[in-house]
Design a protein around this motif. Structure first.
Motif, PDB file in Angstrom:
ATOM      1  N   ALA A  88      -5.227   0.061   3.016  1.00 33.08           N
ATOM      2  CA  ALA A  88      -5.756   0.336   4.354  1.00 33.08           C
ATOM      3  C   ALA A  88      -6.832   1.415   4.293  1.00 33.08           C
ATOM      4  N   ASP A  91      -9.913  -0.156   2.989  1.00 35.44           N
ATOM      5  CA  ASP A  91     -10.526  -1.028   3.997  1.00 35.44           C
ATOM      6  C   ASP A  91     -11.307  -0.236   5.047  1.00 35.44           C
ATOM      7  N   THR A 304      -2.470  -4.457   6.696  1.00 33.82           N
ATOM      8  CA  THR A 304      -3.279  -4.741   7.886  1.00 33.82           C
ATOM      9  C   THR A 304      -2.901  -3.822   9.031  1.00 33.82           C
ATOM     10  N   ASP A 308      -5.371  -1.235  10.804  1.00 37.52           N
ATOM     11  CA  ASP A 308      -5.672  -1.298  12.248  1.00 37.52           C
ATOM     12  C   ASP A 308      -5.601   0.089  12.881  1.00 37.52           C
TER      13      ASP A 308
END
Ligand SMILES: Cc1cc2nc3c(=O)[nH]c(=O)nc-3n(C[C@H](O)[C@H](O)[C@H](O)COP(=O)(O)O)c2cc1C
Length: 343
Positions: A88, A91, A304, A308
């Motif tokens: 994460a 990302d 994910t 987020d």
């Protein structure tokens, strides 16, 4: 992350470990409340069509100030574990800090997520060889800084864990392949004799920049400068160590004023919104660490879910810059915050 859905997802014992704090959890709650005690003070009629959330951290420009805080035993939150939070961070261009109480080895994280900018968090254990081996492994696998946590000579008084008897299955460095350990057994491995002399030596040996995490006093911040630290994290360990300590944000200003830019200052505890980060920068922090918000994302949705959360924090900071009339995060100053008038 004291939400009911997370309790259902994780079960009582793991949820208590992740969400809980020390003692009566006054500091745990105050960590979040302390950001709400600051009101924002926007400026208007500024061209905010182009905005820049970037900050300078350890001499490098970062696209935003969010750093994923080191958190132990993440495979108990989700099967993705540390690979999920590191992924994460990759990302979202956040710096990732791997805990030395990790359930995935530093080398495995580096191999699985090679593009994440990563730091390694160190506890000094009674068996100093364990700590030395961890530092070597981290340095050799591309961790760019060492975050020595200094607010954990012994474990805090954590009543949720005492009641639940929560045990940890995979603490890679501490019990390879062994039986599950209670938090009390794991806490007993920490070395309570560590002093500033050890820090000076660690700074010399590390071979990578060293930050001290868990500073709350200006005089300790001065000592960190003298010990050769590249940075400090103003932190009360997410309210998990000594109950009724000051929140990070309430301790921040005297520390910033004492160090006068001689090292980088990060702050953590209770950061749940991008505008909390705007307040931290306005008070003089260079960056912020985020713990449970990312962990809750991990628990709900693995890599994910954690990504987020970070994406939303970055977007909320960007919104804050626009609506504060301060398009450049590095121009935030104390004029943008004021004690909140509400109770
Ligand atoms: C479940 C959990 C485990 C943690 N483990 C560590 C750790 O291993 N090392 C460390 O330095 N800090 C640890 N911390 C503290 C965090 O790095 C950070 O200081 C704190 O979580 C920030 O507060 P927040 O959770 O409100 O964002 C842990 C925090 C939590 C919630």
């Amino acid at each position: 992350m004291d939400d009911e859905d997370l309790r259902e997802l994780l079960g009582d014992a793991a949820h208590g470990y992740f969400a809980g704090g020390a003692g009566d959890e006054i500091t745990l709650r105050d960590n979040m409340a302390s950001w709400s005690r600051l009101a924002l003070h926007p400026r208007v009629l500024v061209d905010v069509s182009r905005r820049d959330s970037s900050v300078e951290l350890l001499g490098r420009r970062r696209p935003h100030p969010f750093v994923v805080a080191p958190m132990a035993y993440q495979r108990h939150a989700h099967a993705d574990g540390e690979l999920g939070t590191a992924g994460a961070a990759a990302d979202t261009d956040a710096v990732y800090v791997l805990s030395s109480q990790t359930t995935t080895s530093p080398a495995d994280v580096a191999a699985a997520v090679p593009d994440v900018d990563r730091w390694f968090q160190l506890y000094v254990f009674k068996d100093r060889q364990i700590s030395r081996d961890l530092v070597t492994a981290a340095r050799e696998t591309g961790y760019e800084a060492l975050v020595v946590t200094v607010d954990f000579p012994i474990g805090g008084w954590r009543e949720r864990d005492r009641r639940s008897g929560f045990t940890v299955e995979h603490p890679v460095a501490l019990n390879p392949g062994g039986r599950a350990l209670t938090t009390a057994e794991l806490f007993a491995l920490h070395d309570p004799t560590v002093t500033w002399d050890d820090i000076g030596q660690l700074a010399d040996e590390a071979g990578i920049p060293l930050l001290l995490k868990g500073i709350l006093r200006a005089d300790d911040a001065e000592r960190a400068v003298d010990a050769g630290a590249a940075g400090i994290v103003v932190s009360n360990h997410g309210g998990r160590q000594l109950d009724t300590t000051l929140s990070g944000v309430d301790a921040l200003v005297p520390v910033v004023d004492a160090v006068q830019g001689r090292l980088d200052v990060l702050v953590d505890g209770g950061i749940r919104r991008g505008w909390d980060a705007a307040k931290a920068l306005a008070l003089g922090a260079d960056a912020v660490m985020v713990g449970r918000a990312v962990l809750a994302g991990l628990a709900r949705g693995g890599r994910t879910g954690a990504a987020d959360v970070l994406t939303q924090l970055v977007a909320e900071l960007d919104t804050s810059l626009a609506l504060l009339g301060c398009p450049n995060a590095r121009d935030l100053d104390r004029s943008f915050v004021t004690p909140a008038p509400w109770p």
